[in-house]
Design an enzyme around this catalytic site. Structure first.
Site, PDB file in Angstrom:
ATOM      1  N   LYS A 157       0.840  -1.188   0.000  1.00 12.05           N
ATOM      2  CA  LYS A 157       0.000   0.000   0.000  1.00 12.05           C
ATOM      3  C   LYS A 157       0.883   1.249   0.000  1.00 12.05           C
ATOM      4  O   LYS A 157       2.039   1.203   0.440  1.00 12.05           O
ATOM      5  CB  LYS A 157      -0.900   0.011   1.239  1.00 12.05           C
ATOM      6  CG  LYS A 157      -1.922  -1.109   1.287  1.00 12.05           C
ATOM      7  CD  LYS A 157      -2.772  -1.016   2.554  1.00 12.05           C
ATOM      8  CE  LYS A 157      -3.802  -2.129   2.609  1.00 12.05           C
ATOM      9  NZ  LYS A 157      -4.647  -2.051   3.840  1.00 12.05           N
ATOM     10  N   CYS A 204      -1.105   3.190 -17.698  1.00 10.85           N
ATOM     11  CA  CYS A 204      -1.071   1.871 -17.061  1.00 10.85           C
ATOM     12  C   CYS A 204      -0.401   0.806 -17.925  1.00 10.85           C
ATOM     13  O   CYS A 204      -0.140  -0.302 -17.440  1.00 10.85           O
ATOM     14  CB  CYS A 204      -2.484   1.441 -16.685  1.00 10.85           C
ATOM     15  SG  CYS A 204      -3.283   2.590 -15.538  1.00 10.85           S
ATOM     16  N   CYS A 228     -12.434  -2.772  -7.570  1.00  8.47           N
ATOM     17  CA  CYS A 228     -11.543  -1.742  -8.108  1.00  8.47           C
ATOM     18  C   CYS A 228     -10.130  -2.004  -7.598  1.00  8.47           C
ATOM     19  O   CYS A 228      -9.935  -2.273  -6.411  1.00  8.47           O
ATOM     20  CB  CYS A 228     -11.993  -0.354  -7.652  1.00  8.47           C
ATOM     21  SG  CYS A 228     -13.742   0.016  -7.967  1.00  8.47           S
ATOM     22  N   CYS A 229      -9.137  -1.915  -8.472  1.00 13.49           N
ATOM     23  CA  CYS A 229      -7.763  -2.166  -8.036  1.00 13.49           C
ATOM     24  C   CYS A 229      -7.300  -1.033  -7.119  1.00 13.49           C
ATOM     25  O   CYS A 229      -7.744   0.112  -7.245  1.00 13.49           O
ATOM     26  CB  CYS A 229      -6.831  -2.316  -9.238  1.00 13.49           C
ATOM     27  SG  CYS A 229      -6.529  -0.791 -10.147  1.00 13.49           S
TER      28      CYS A 229
END
Length: 394
Positions: free
Chosen positions: A17, A82, A213-214
């Site tokens: 994270k 991305c 959702c990623c």
């Protein structure tokens, strides 16, 4: 393909994270060393390097690689949203295939911040303005919902309207992602989720809930590619070859305005996949394992059809029959995908490369796809770019 290109080394660190990672130069140098160690070649044998990241200052690639060595080689910084990691791989593969280099390094990293993606600059036009204008004309714009979720959630809505599938069909993809990631020690989310938990999580946009959702993620991955001659001379592992690769960008159909699926890259994906299948002389039914761009569950579902894994309009049955997982037709995202492994933008394409390389070598541990010989990678960036890569085990 002019001459064979082998993936001889890959490296990846655990994704985290935001706020829990090392700074990007540390992450980048670490995975470069891992890939070189896996390949069994010193850094001074690398002749060119391509380094991908989205959120970072110019020459961040040099900042990372200078921690590995100061050899004076060309270092090219790459940013394709991305699809950045696979764009770096595309350039490294091109350099080797063309004979401009015998050995090249592709590196990707991202040190992300919490929260939804946003523009870095407010004093100039944004590259996605045309996409947002097309989206707004088609479905409106919600100030409270993340832009990416509106784009991909809108694609899911359009699919749902046309084919009448159940909204929880999308949620089943998130459940699968967590089941796969449970066996991946490098994934950021490894805790299983039930379908009820996925569907009860906070609504985001259209059919999408929070667990569909990623997450923003920090991490890095790398790959070393080389020619067959270089591999033979240095006694390197030649088991994995890039059999075909294609990159596409948007065409006029993306902005025709009638279908959000086209705006978020359906045609780019279908076009790149078609080029790859034709170049390799195979069909999608021959694939054993696929790592595809599941930034949202809706995108995984529509990508099944864009890649030809299942005919148009049949993705729901494909999911319900378990044809997208172990024991089914083709295992999709054994790593856990972007949804559960995580999505550090510049690293994602190279993390997909690493996973498929491990799968084709038989080194994927508990998530190994038995007998995997052909692996397909799909990496998509809005703005736009799509890279599809076919890996073959020798």
């Amino acid at each position: 393909m002019q001459r064979p290109v082998h993936v001889v080394g890959v490296g990846m660190i655990p994704f985290t994270k935001p706020g829990a990672s090392e700074p990007y130069p540390v992450m980048g140098a670490q995975v470069a060393r891992l890939a070189l160690q896996d390949a069994g070649v010193p850094y001074d044998a690398v002749q060119q390097a391509y380094v991908g990241y989205v959120y970072g200052d110019s020459t961040a690639g040099q900042a990372a690689l200078y921690g590995v060595g100061l050899t004076g080689i060309p270092v090219v910084n790459v940013n394709n949203n991305c699809a950045t990691g696979s764009s770096a791989l595309y350039l490294a593969r091109q350099a080797v295939e063309s004979g401009m280099a015998e050995c090249a390094l592709a590196l990707g990293f991202e040190q992300m911040q919490p929260g939804a993606l946003k523009n870095a600059w407010s004093d100039r036009p944004a590259p996605l303005d045309r996409f947002l204008e097309t989206m707004t004309a088609h479905q409106g714009y919600e100030d409270t919902a993340p832009r990416a979720a509106q784009l991909f959630g809108g694609a899911g809505q359009d699919y749902l309207r046309e084919h009448g599938i159940r909204p929880d069909t999308f949620g089943r993809i998130a459940v699968k992602a967590r089941q796969h990631a449970a066996h991946n020690p490098l994934a950021v989310f490894r805790q299983p989720l039930t379908l009820d938990e996925v569907m009860a999580s906070a609504p985001v946009y259209g059919p999408l809930t929070r667990f569909q959702c990623c997450p923003p993620t920090c991490g890095a991955a790398a790959a070393v590619v080389c020619s067959a001659d270089f591999a033979r001379r240095h006694g390197l592992d030649q088991r994995v070859t890039i059999a075909a690769q294609a990159m596409t960008t948007d065409g006029a159909s993306s902005f025709a305005g009638g279908d959000m699926r086209r705006l978020v890259g359906w045609d780019m994906t279908a076009g790149a996949a078609r080029q790859v299948y034709e170049a390799a002389g195979i069909g999608p039914e021959e694939l054993d394992v696929v790592e595809l761009h599941d930034c949202f569950t809706a995108n995984e579902l529509i990508t099944y059809e864009a890649l030809g894994l299942t005919p148009e309009g049949t993705a729901e049955q494909f999911i319900l029959d378990g044809d997208n997982t172990y024991g089914g037709r083709v295992v999709t995202n054994p790593s856990g995908g972007l949804l559960s492994k995580g999505h550090p933008l510049g690293a994602t394409g190279l993390a997909q490369c690493a996973e498929l390389t491990w799968q084709l070598r038989g080194q994927a541990g508990a998530r190994q796809v038995h007998g995997a010989r052909l692996g397909l990678q799909h990496n998509l960036g809005l703005g736009g770019a799509c890279v599809v890569t076919l890996y073959q085990a020798q």
